[in-house]
Design an enzyme around this catalytic site. Structure first.
Site, PDB file in Angstrom:
ATOM      1  N   ARG A  43     127.937 -46.955  57.499  1.00 14.18           N
ATOM      2  CA  ARG A  43     128.783 -45.859  57.966  1.00 14.18           C
ATOM      3  C   ARG A  43     128.860 -45.898  59.502  1.00 14.18           C
ATOM      4  NH1 ARG A  43     125.622 -44.842  61.228  1.00 14.18           N
ATOM      5  NH2 ARG A  43     123.888 -43.382  61.357  1.00 14.18           N
ATOM      6  N   GLU A  91     122.581 -50.585  64.042  1.00 18.82           N
ATOM      7  CA  GLU A  91     121.250 -50.455  63.441  1.00 18.82           C
ATOM      8  C   GLU A  91     121.296 -50.898  61.981  1.00 18.82           C
ATOM      9  OE1 GLU A  91     118.203 -46.872  63.660  1.00 18.82           O
ATOM     10  OE2 GLU A  91     119.573 -46.593  61.971  1.00 18.82           O
TER      11      GLU A  91
END
Ligand code: 0O2
Ligand code: 0O2
Length: 202
Positions: A43, A137
């Site tokens: 996301r 990340e």
């Protein structure tokens, strides 16, 4: 702030990483060997969450791209704890991005009870304007760690970060139980994998 323009490269990075990591999963499947990857999600951090994180950490808006590492986030979920380290090795061997930082919250679990392996990477993305280096990340965790983290995240959201102490105590116990579950499953890993191979052949 033109958020659409700022977030466009992050969207691209999330999409590319999802395709690549899901591709790794498929490769293991073709070879009919146990895939260390169960599923991959990703996301782009929603704008209100970016603003809140920046505010809480005292990050000026002009620095968010440098100082917030998880604007682009992908998550790799595995069956077994060992699989996490297999993926870490695979990721370290890739040369389509640079690893900036690794955080092992499995051997060093957080006070909350959170466990996961985090990798911060610098990913080159080709935009119309040219190449841009974007931080992203990668969170790598087992199904049990994911179950715990997802529920804890919802509770944190519900209680705006101040979870009541009795709920916190339950979460601590649930974290212990998730850890135990991972341990027990690891002990019968080979048996489970053999069963899955037979099932796969059929
Ligand atoms: P909530 O309430 O925020 O959890 P597709 O590529 O179409 O299969 P899609 O629909 O784009 O997939 O989304 P995907 O890849 O299944 O994952 C999106 C959901 O996973 C989001 O939930 C995220 O919360 C969560 N997620 C995935 N990766 C990360 C990550 O690295 N960091 C964080 N923080 N969350 C992640 P929703 O739907 O927004 O709901
Ligand atoms: P989201 O999108 O709501 O999940 P640091 O500066 O290194 O101390 P930073 O940059 O927050 O801290 O990195 P860290 O601690 O490695 O964790 C970043 C992300 O890991 C979080 O994103 C969470 O997705 C996840 N995470 C870390 N700790 C916990 C925890 O205690 N519980 C749960 N459920 N998830 C955790 P965000 O920013 O919270 O965003």
């Amino acid at each position: 702030m033109n958020w659409d323009a700022l977030l466009a490269p992050y969207k691209q990075v999330v999409e590319e990483l999802k395709v690549k990591l899901r591709g790794t999963r498929s490769q293991f499947e073709y070879e009919s060997s146990h895939s260390p990857i169960e599923f991959v999600t990703g996301r782009v951090k929603p704008v209100p969450s970016i603003l809140e994180k920046a505010k809480n950490r005292g990050i000026p808006l002009e620095n968010i791209e440098k100082e917030i590492f998880d604007i682009a986030g992908v998550r790799v979920v595995c069956q077994f704890v060992d699989d996490i380290y297999t993926i870490v090795k695979i990721l370290r061997n890739r040369d389509d991005f640079t690893i900036i930082e690794e955080k092992d919250y499995i051997t060093n679990k957080k006070d909350s009870g959170y466990r996961s392996y985090h990798m911060i990477i610098e990913y080159p993305v080709e935009m119309v304007q040219g190449r841009k280096l974007v931080l992203a990340e990668i969170q790598i965790r087992t199904l049990a760690m994911n179950f715990w983290a997802t529920n804890e995240h919802s509770l944190n959201y519900k209680y705006k970060g101040s979870i009541p102490s009795e709920v916190k105590a339950r979460l601590q116990r649930a974290a212990e139980a998730a850890f135990k579950l991972d341990e027990e499953m690891s002990k019968i890993k080979h048996e489970i994998q053999e069963a899955q191979r037979i099932f796969h052949r059929k």
